[in-house]
Design an enzyme around this catalytic site. Structure first.
Site, mmCIF file in Angstrom:
data_model
loop_
_atom_site.group_PDB
_atom_site.id
_atom_site.type_symbol
_atom_site.label_atom_id
_atom_site.label_comp_id
_atom_site.label_asym_id
_atom_site.label_seq_id
_atom_site.Cartn_x
_atom_site.Cartn_y
_atom_site.Cartn_z
ATOM 1 N N GLU A 1 -15.072 66.606 -1.209
ATOM 2 C CA GLU A 1 -16.040 67.695 -1.417
ATOM 3 C C GLU A 1 -15.521 68.872 -2.225
ATOM 4 O O GLU A 1 -16.306 69.549 -2.886
ATOM 5 C CB GLU A 1 -16.577 68.205 -0.072
ATOM 6 C CG GLU A 1 -17.557 67.259 0.607
ATOM 7 C CD GLU A 1 -16.872 66.204 1.456
ATOM 8 O OE1 GLU A 1 -15.622 66.120 1.444
ATOM 9 O OE2 GLU A 1 -17.601 65.465 2.126
ATOM 10 N N GLY B 1 -23.425 62.056 1.150
ATOM 11 C CA GLY B 1 -24.807 62.514 1.191
ATOM 12 C C GLY B 1 -25.400 62.433 -0.204
ATOM 13 O O GLY B 1 -24.678 62.352 -1.200
ATOM 14 N N GLY C 1 -20.409 61.966 3.976
ATOM 15 C CA GLY C 1 -21.422 61.572 4.954
ATOM 16 C C GLY C 1 -21.200 60.186 5.541
ATOM 17 O O GLY C 1 -21.624 59.921 6.673
ATOM 18 N N ASP D 1 -17.590 68.336 5.772
ATOM 19 C CA ASP D 1 -18.602 68.674 6.778
ATOM 20 C C ASP D 1 -18.824 67.454 7.673
ATOM 21 O O ASP D 1 -17.857 66.760 7.977
ATOM 22 C CB ASP D 1 -19.880 69.196 6.093
ATOM 23 C CG ASP D 1 -20.580 68.145 5.243
ATOM 24 O OD1 ASP D 1 -19.911 67.172 4.819
ATOM 25 O OD2 ASP D 1 -21.788 68.291 5.003
HETATM 26 C C1 QUE Z 1 -17.729 64.627 -3.849
HETATM 27 C C2 QUE Z 1 -18.752 64.280 -2.999
HETATM 28 C C3 QUE Z 1 -19.586 63.193 -3.288
HETATM 29 C C4 QUE Z 1 -19.335 62.462 -4.445
HETATM 30 C C5 QUE Z 1 -18.293 62.805 -5.307
HETATM 31 C C6 QUE Z 1 -17.506 63.894 -4.996
HETATM 32 C C7 QUE Z 1 -20.688 62.794 -2.441
HETATM 33 C C8 QUE Z 1 -21.489 61.700 -2.872
HETATM 34 C C9 QUE Z 1 -21.186 61.016 -4.062
HETATM 35 C C10 QUE Z 1 -21.927 59.922 -4.623
HETATM 36 C C11 QUE Z 1 -21.281 58.930 -5.364
HETATM 37 C C12 QUE Z 1 -21.992 57.898 -5.953
HETATM 38 C C13 QUE Z 1 -23.357 57.837 -5.829
HETATM 39 C C14 QUE Z 1 -24.006 58.842 -5.106
HETATM 40 C C15 QUE Z 1 -23.302 59.866 -4.524
HETATM 41 O O1 QUE Z 1 -20.107 61.395 -4.800
HETATM 42 O O2 QUE Z 1 -20.936 63.422 -1.374
HETATM 43 O O3 QUE Z 1 -25.353 58.788 -5.006
HETATM 44 O O4 QUE Z 1 -24.072 56.820 -6.418
HETATM 45 O O5 QUE Z 1 -22.541 61.326 -2.127
HETATM 46 O O6 QUE Z 1 -16.484 64.252 -5.822
HETATM 47 O O7 QUE Z 1 -18.982 65.000 -1.885
#
Ligand code: QUE
Length: 339
Positions: free
Chosen positions: A141, A69, A118, A149
Site C-alpha cells: 500500500e 481491494g 484485501g 489496513d
Molecule cells: C498497492 C495496492 C494494490 C495494488 C498495487 C499496489 C491493491 C490492488 C491492486 C490490484 C492489482 C491488480 C488488479 C487490481 C488491483 O494492486 O490494493 O484490480 O487487476 O487491489 O502497489 O494496494
C-alpha cells in the site's frame, strides 16, 4: 433460460463446507463492493448454520487468490467527491475482516498465487491459511499512498521482530514459504495437492486436510533477518533511513530505493499505525484504520496520485506532496490521526 451472469463472488454449499470463490480473475480477484457484500451475507448465513462445518475460500483463475481491494473504483469515488461510497467500501470491508476473526468455525483459505492487501484481510483473520509454493504475499500500500489496513495494523506488529514493519513499509513480496515463516500463513502444501486437500475439506475432515500439508523450504529473507530487525526496529522513519544507510550493503541500498519511491506521507502514517496497533485489539485497529481512510483517501492528494501512477496510467512516476521524507511535517501527520 438464459445463462446467469457470472457472479464476482460465488458462495455455495459443497458437502460440509461453505465454499467461497472470489471470481474476478481478470482483476486478480480484487475485492469490489459486490464481493464484500457477498462475504458479509455468507458470514451471516453460515455462522449459525450447524450443517456448515467450515468455510473454504479460494480465488478463481489460477493466477491469484486476491490482489487487494478494487482501489481503482475507490479512487474514482474519491475523485468524484463521493465520500459516502468511500465510507461504504472500507467500513463494509473491515466489518467482513472482523466477522472472519470471530466466525467461530474453521475459515480455511487456499492461497495459490497473488495475495495482497484485501486478500490478506479475508484470509489472515481466519483459522487456517494454507499456502502453496506458488503463493505471493505482499502489503504494497505505501506504493499507492494508502497504508496497511484490513486489520493488518493488528497482525503485522505481532509478527516476529521487525518483520511486520519491514513488510508494511517496503511492500516486500514473500513467497509461500516466507509467509509461513513470517506467521502470515499457517500451513504449507503444493499446488499438486490442492484437489485432494479441497476434497478433504468438503468431507469436513480437517485432520486429513492438514495431513496433506508439510514442511516448507527456508525463508528467502533468512540471511537478512538480523538486519531487518536492526533497521526496521529503529523506532521512526528517519531512524530507519539512518540505520539502512549505516548498513552499507546492497540489501540496505535496495530497501532505501524502495522507501524513497513510496509516498513519504504513507511511510510516516504506516509507522504510526503499526506502533499504535501493537497496543490495540483487532476491533480497535480496524476502527483506527477506518478513521485514517477518511483522511488519506478523500483529503490527501497522494492516494489518487499513487493509484494513477501504479494502476491507471502505469507510469510508476508518482508526484508525491510533500515529495520527500525530509519535507514531512510531523505535526501534519499527527493531525491526520486526530481528524
Ligand atoms: C498497492 C495496492 C494494490 C495494488 C498495487 C499496489 C491493491 C490492488 C491492486 C490490484 C492489482 C491488480 C488488479 C487490481 C488491483 O494492486 O490494493 O484490480 O487487476 O487491489 O502497489 O494496494
Amino acid at each position: 433460460m438464459s445463462e446467469a451472469t457470472e457472479a464476482s463472488l460465488v458462495a455455495s454449499r459443497e458437502g460440509a463446507a461453505g465454499a467461497i470463490q472470489m471470481n474476478r480473475p481478470k482483476a486478480l480477484n480484487a475485492l469490489n463492493q459486490d464481493m464484500i457484500r457477498g462475504f458479509a451475507a455468507a458470514i451471516r448465513d453460515w455462522r449459525h448454520d450447524p450443517t456448515v462445518k467450515l468455510v473454504l475460500l479460494e480465488g478463481a483463475g489460477g493466477r491469484a487468490f486476491c490482489a487487494g481491494g478494487d482501489v481503482r473504483a475507490v479512487r474514482a469515488s474519491a475523485v468524484a467527491g463521493d465520500r459516502a461510497a468511500v465510507e461504504a467500501f472500507f467500513s463494509e470491508e473491515y466489518a467482513v475482516n472482523a466477522g472472519i476473526a470471530d466466525f467461530g468455525k474453521p475459515w480455511v483459505s487456499l492461497i495459490d498465487g497473488v495475495c495482497m492487501g484485501g486478500g490478506i484481510g479475508v484470509s489472515v483473520h481466519g483459522t487456517h491459511r494454507i499456502v502453496t509454493n506458488h503463493a505471493m504475499f505482499a502489503m504494497p500500500e505505501t506504493a499507492i499512498a494508502l497504508f496497511p489496513d484490513v486489520g493488518t495494523t493488528f497482525v503485522l506488529p505481532r509478527l516476529p521482530g521487525a518483520l511486520g514493519m519491514w513488510l508494511a513499509l517496503t511492500g516486500e513480496r514473500l513467497n509461500g514459504a516466507d509467509a509461513l515463516h513470517a506467521g502470515l500463513a499457517t500451513h504449507f502444501t503444493t499446488r499438486e495437492a490442492l484437489p485432494a486437500l479441497r476434497a478433504a475439506l468438503i468431507a469436513g475432515d480437517m485432520g486429513a486436510t492438514l495431513q496433506l500439508c508439510g514442511p516448507a523450504p527456508e525463508a528467502s529473507f533468512a540471511p537478512q533477518r538480523a538486519a531487518i530487525d536492526r533497521c526496521f526496529g529503529a523506532g521512526s522513519i528517519p531512524a530507519i533511513i539512518a540505520a539502512l544507510e549505516a548498513e552499507d550493503t546492497d540489501w540496505a541500498r535496495e530497501q532505501l530505493g524502495i522507501l524513497h519511491h513510496a509516498s513519504p506521507t504513507s511511510l510516516f502514517v504506516t509507522h504510526e499505525l503499526l506502533t499504535r496497533g501493537a497496543k490495540r485489539d483487532l476491533a480497535g485497529c480496524l476502527a483506527m484504520e477506518l478513521a485514517l481512510t477518511r483522511v488519506v483517501v478523500n483529503d490527501h492528494p497522494d492516494f489518487r496520485e499513487g493509484v494513477r501512477a501504479v494502476l491507471v496510467d502505469k507510469d510508476h512516476k508518482p508526484q508525491w506532496q510533500p515529495a520527500s521524507i525530509a519535507a514531512i511535517d510531523k505535526a501534519a501527520i499527527r493531525a491526520m490521526f486526530k481528524a
